[in-house]
Design an enzyme around this catalytic site. Structure first.
Site, PDB file in Angstrom:
ATOM      1  CB  THR A  17       7.381  46.122  44.459  1.00  0.00           C
ATOM      2  OG1 THR A  17       7.692  47.087  42.924  1.00  0.00           O
ATOM      3  CG2 THR A  17       6.019  46.319  44.959  1.00  0.00           C
ATOM      4  CB  SER A  58      14.942  46.935  39.507  1.00  0.00           C
ATOM      5  OG  SER A  58      14.208  47.165  39.359  1.00  0.00           O
ATOM      6  CB  SER A  59      13.252  51.992  37.507  1.00  0.00           C
ATOM      7  OG  SER A  59      12.393  53.015  38.760  1.00  0.00           O
ATOM      8  CB  THR A  91       9.491  43.091  38.816  1.00  0.00           C
ATOM      9  OG1 THR A  91       8.857  44.303  38.866  1.00  0.00           O
ATOM     10  CG2 THR A  91       9.123  42.227  39.946  1.00  0.00           C
ATOM     11  CG  ASP A  92      10.608  48.174  36.552  1.00  0.00           C
ATOM     12  OD1 ASP A  92       9.342  47.864  36.663  1.00  0.00           O
ATOM     13  OD2 ASP A  92      10.613  49.551  37.021  1.00  0.00           O
TER      14      ASP A  92
END
Length: 331
Positions: A17, A58-59, A91-92
């Site tokens: 993000t 990052s997912s 952040t995931d």
């Protein structure tokens, strides 16, 4: 001041993000290179070198992507003039990447992960402040020996035990069992405590070729998912149990069968805080699961437990050795 006289920090970009902008549909999409994220920040006395490893949400990361980040950090620290490394990350899955890095990071120089909850073109973007704080920590001699850190919303957190605790608030990360190591106060690092403990592995090779899955416990669950993961080639499974680490007789039987087949089953819980413990029996409690071969993960939860299993399987190979080693890495 010339470059050689300043404290040199390498910033590795991976997307997330913090590197995202809103597209025409209103969705945040990672597009920014890390050099653009650093441009315009007050860097103090730090000289920053930027490198992009990739630009992804990052997912979508794979274990191979995480291995690339580990290699990128090692490459950056091969330069003796570098005092610290910052990794910008979505952040995931930041908690998994941070812990993997910490497991193999023996250098005293800090490695800092940071990111954002809001896109870079949002009017209240939190990425610039988080990145500035991360650079402050990476360049500060007081961060030496703290290991891999997650710096977010003014907090400085040890990689081990840190979890994402909110889907969209800027205070996205916490360490529910232990609390932060420090914080940023008036632009300076304040260290309140040292990491409780850190364990290391030798350089992990081939981690991207190992399959470790996560299975949930819920009312009425049976061993179908566990057996399917093993049949698909899983060498380890993290069982997310209820309460202090409890399930039912069908899961206990499945764990015993997987253990017999050489699949390592690690036991955690869906509860936010507190350790896993073999308190209950009666055919499906934690004591029964442990007797069947499951290894408790202490306060580690599913994401970091899976990371630990991957790393141990890559480093040791033999499932018996992995089961024997696991307790040394949990609290």
């Amino acid at each position: 001041m010339n470059l050689s006289a300043r404290r040199r920090v390498v910033v590795l970009g991976t997307g997330g993000t913090i590197a995202s902008r809103l597209d025409d549909s209103g969705a945040a999409t990672p597009v920014e290179l890390v050099g653009g994220l650093v441009a315009g920040l007050d860097l103090g006395d730090a000289a920053v070198v930027t490198r992009d490893l990739f630009v992804k949400d990052s997912s979508t990361l794979t274990t191979a992507d995480q291995a690339l980040i580990v290699a990128g950090v090692a490459d950056a620290l091969a330069d003796p003039d570098v005092v610290g490394v910052v990794v910008t990350h979505g952040t995931d899955t930041a908690e998994e990447t941070a812990y993997l890095l910490d497991l193999v990071h023996t250098d005293p120089r800090p490695v800092v992960l940071t990111g954002a909850q809001r896109p870079s073109d949002a009017p209240d973007a939190d990425g610039p402040g988080n990145l500035r704080d991360a650079l402050t920590v990476a360049a500060d001699p007081a961060a030496a020996g703290l290991g891999v850190l997650v710096v977010f919303d003014g907090l400085v957190l040890a990689a081990r035990g840190t979890r994402k605790v909110h889907t969209h608030e800027t205070a996205a990360f916490a360490q529910p069992d232990g609390g932060p190591l420090g914080r940023i106060v008036d632009g300076r690092l304040v260290v309140d405590r040292q990491p409780a403990h850190r364990e290391h592995l030798d350089v992990v090779r081939g981690i991207e070729q190992i399959r470790v899955d996560i299975a949930a416990v819920y009312p009425g669950v049976d061993g179908t998912a566990l057996a399917a993961f093993a049949d698909a080639g899983a060498r380890g499974i993290v069982l997310v149990a209820t309460g202090s680490g409890n399930a039912n007789p069908a899961i206990v039987a499945a764990v015993a069968e997987l253990t017999r087949r050489g699949v390592v089953v690690a036991l955690t819980t869906r509860v936010d805080t507190g350790p896993v413990a073999g308190i209950y029996g009666g055919g499906g409690g934690g004591a029964d699961l442990i007797a069947a071969g499951a290894v408790p993960l202490g306060t580690l939860r599913a994401g970091q437990g899976r990371t630990l299993l991957l790393a141990l399987l890559a480093a040791l190979g033999d499932p018996g050795q992995v089961r024997a080693a696991l307790p040394a890495y949990v609290d």
